[in-house]
Design an enzyme around this catalytic site. Structure first.
Site, mmCIF file in Angstrom:
data_model
loop_
_atom_site.group_PDB
_atom_site.id
_atom_site.type_symbol
_atom_site.label_atom_id
_atom_site.label_comp_id
_atom_site.label_asym_id
_atom_site.label_seq_id
_atom_site.Cartn_x
_atom_site.Cartn_y
_atom_site.Cartn_z
ATOM 1 N N TYR A 50 1.102 -1.403 0.117
ATOM 2 C CA TYR A 50 0.005 -0.040 0.165
ATOM 3 C C TYR A 50 1.079 1.374 -0.141
ATOM 4 C CZ TYR A 50 -4.893 -0.195 0.055
ATOM 5 O OH TYR A 50 -6.181 -0.380 -0.471
ATOM 6 N N GLU A 52 -0.305 4.756 -0.706
ATOM 7 C CA GLU A 52 -1.393 5.981 -0.933
ATOM 8 C C GLU A 52 -0.381 7.240 -0.679
ATOM 9 O OE1 GLU A 52 -4.929 5.775 1.390
ATOM 10 O OE2 GLU A 52 -5.765 4.225 0.224
ATOM 11 N N ASP A 196 -5.118 13.273 -25.660
ATOM 12 C CA ASP A 196 -5.399 12.052 -25.263
ATOM 13 C C ASP A 196 -4.808 11.280 -26.224
ATOM 14 O OD1 ASP A 196 -6.053 9.519 -24.613
ATOM 15 O OD2 ASP A 196 -8.142 9.658 -24.357
ATOM 16 N N THR A 222 -2.665 5.732 -22.260
ATOM 17 C CA THR A 222 -2.508 4.659 -21.783
ATOM 18 C C THR A 222 -0.883 4.162 -22.062
ATOM 19 O OG1 THR A 222 -2.719 3.462 -24.092
ATOM 20 C CG2 THR A 222 -4.647 3.840 -22.544
ATOM 21 N N LYS A 225 -0.819 0.441 -25.094
ATOM 22 C CA LYS A 225 -1.123 0.268 -26.654
ATOM 23 C C LYS A 225 0.452 0.457 -27.374
ATOM 24 C CE LYS A 225 -5.639 1.732 -25.927
ATOM 25 N NZ LYS A 225 -6.867 2.583 -25.909
ATOM 26 N N ARG A 231 -0.801 -2.665 -18.718
ATOM 27 C CA ARG A 231 -2.081 -2.154 -18.761
ATOM 28 C C ARG A 231 -2.128 -0.986 -17.672
ATOM 29 N NH1 ARG A 231 -6.382 -3.068 -21.618
ATOM 30 N NH2 ARG A 231 -5.108 -4.905 -22.434
#
Ligand SMILES: *Cc1c(COP(=O)(O)O)cnc(C)c1O
Length: 412
Positions: A50, A52, A196, A222, A225, A231
């Site tokens: 974790y 954060e 984008d 992203t 691609k 991903r």
């Protein structure tokens, strides 16, 4: 212990997927095959942590190693894209877009984005997506004849509608996007400009597509691609929006970052920085040109008449076959593509009059122009005559090609 022993159902499904990847020609334009090193980072125990917050400012102890990972990912992304600020935490391209809109806008503000049927993405204002539900959407399309963005028309709509933000970038647009022109339009109507580049990031990274970074307030992408990483998503922005973007990602839209994926992003970025990746990205484009040329030689109609990037969009109407049928016939032959709406498509989104075909995966497998031309010939045969004999004959040829261009980068 291994999955093979503890969970045979999932083990088998994974093995079958690896087998499917080996035995088919994957031509979905938004996909790619990652390196074993990217997979190794993604499969690491960093998934357990974790973290954060951001490096040096976490809400949990024990973050000394993941801080190193995230800082390296950020530095490498900055080196690739020459941007002032980067956030590598978005879980996906869609998350990157939500976070960016909410960093710059209020709910109900006006966003001008490319129509989905003309190549835009769901997150650019589709009514069923958060973007369409929470913002006032003004779409722009492409010219009915040339199938290219008509910048004068975009300007006209922008001056009339006065959007708060213009988003440029697409999922099914085979031509270059002129970010400088979008910037002039955004300035004229006093709107933020967001690009984008989910699809074309790998080409932009190597200077093979015009660069949005100098012109845009925010650039999202992203990483899975053309960039060929895990991903995930990423946001780049001017310094003045850095803290708004960071706050909008966490705590605004996400909790703990996926540190194993961020490690894999860093590994991907190192690969992108290499000369080899430039050769790869160049070949993706050369292969796509060869694909377009050969399809046209065989009398197949392409939206916009060709391509500048990694994908082509086939207009199937003259062949009297729907996108849905063409996708199924090609899949039966071992060539995987997706049905896709063409501009002003009379058919429904689940039927469509087009297919989208991309070269990123086959280029990763080592295909050059000659091999791609062979594949183009196979595609043409199937969509012109999707009979059982043709499909079975083409499938035999696909199997041979898959053996000739193996995809076995340590994945067995
Ligand atoms: C793929 C894509 C996205 C979304 O990416 P996900 O990771 O699937 O959420 C966003 N914008 C564009 C233009 C895309 O092509």
């Amino acid at each position: 212990m291994s999955l093979k022993k503890t969970d045979t159902e999932i083990y088998k499904a994974i093995q079958n997927e690896i087998d499917r990847q080996h035995k088919n020609l994957e031509m979905i334009a938004s996909e790619n095959y990652t390196s074993p090193e990217v997979l190794e980072a993604m499969g690491s125990p960093l998934t357990d942590k974790y973290a954060e917050g951001y490096p040096g400012r976490r809400y949990y102890g024990g973050c000394e190693n993941v801080d190193i990972v995230e800082n390296i990912a950020i530095e490498r992304a900055k080196e690739i894209f020459k941007c002032e600020h980067v956030n590598v935490q978005p879980h996906s391209g869609s998350q990157a877009n939500i976070a960016s809109y909410l960093a710059l806008l209020d709910i109900g503000d006006k966003i001008m984005g490319m129509d989905l049927s003309c190549g835009g993405h769901l997150t650019h204002g589709h009514p069923l997506n958060f973007s369409g539900k929470y913002f006032d959407i003004v779409p722009y399309g492409v010219d009915k004849k040339s199938h290219r963005i008509d910048y004068e028309k975009v300007r006209e709509i922008a001056l009339k509608e006065r959007p708060d933000l213009i988003v440029c970038g697409a999922s099914a647009y085979p031509r270059e996007i002129d970010f400088k022109k979008f910037k002039e339009i955004a300035d004229e109507c006093d709107a933020y400009l967001m690009a984008d580049i989910a699809h074309i990031a790998g080409l932009v990274a190597k200077g093979l597509h015009p660069d949005p970074v100098p012109y845009c307030d925010v650039v999202t992408t992203t990483t899975h691609k053309t960039l060929r990483g895990p991903r995930g998503g990423m946001i780049m922005c001017k310094k003045e929006y850095a803290s708004a973007i960071d706050r909008s990602v966490f705590p605004g839209n996400q909790g703990g970052p996926l540190m194993h994926v961020i490690a894999a992003k860093a590994v991907c970025f190192k690969e992108v920085l290499s000369e080899d990746f430039k050769d790869y990205a160049k070949q993706v484009i050369a292969n796509c040109r060869a694909l377009a040329g050969e399809l046209k030689n065989r009398g197949i109609k392409l939206i916009s008449g060709g391509t500048d990037n990694h994908l082509v969009l086939v207009d199937l109407r003259p062949l009297e076959i729907t996108g849905k049928k063409a996708e199924a016939a090609l899949q039966a032959a071992g060539i995987v593509v997706n049905k896709n709406s063409i501009p002003y498509d009379p058919a429904k989104p689940l039927v469509t009059s087009g297919i989208r075909i991309g070269t990123p995966v086959l280029t990763t497998r080592g295909f050059k122009e000659e091999g791609i031309k062979t594949v183009a010939g196979l595609i043409a045969r199937v969509i012109k005559d999707p009979s059982e004999e043709i499909i079975s004959d083409v499938n035999g040829k696909v199997r041979e090609l898959c053996k000739k261009y193996p995809h076995n980068k340590g994945r067995e």
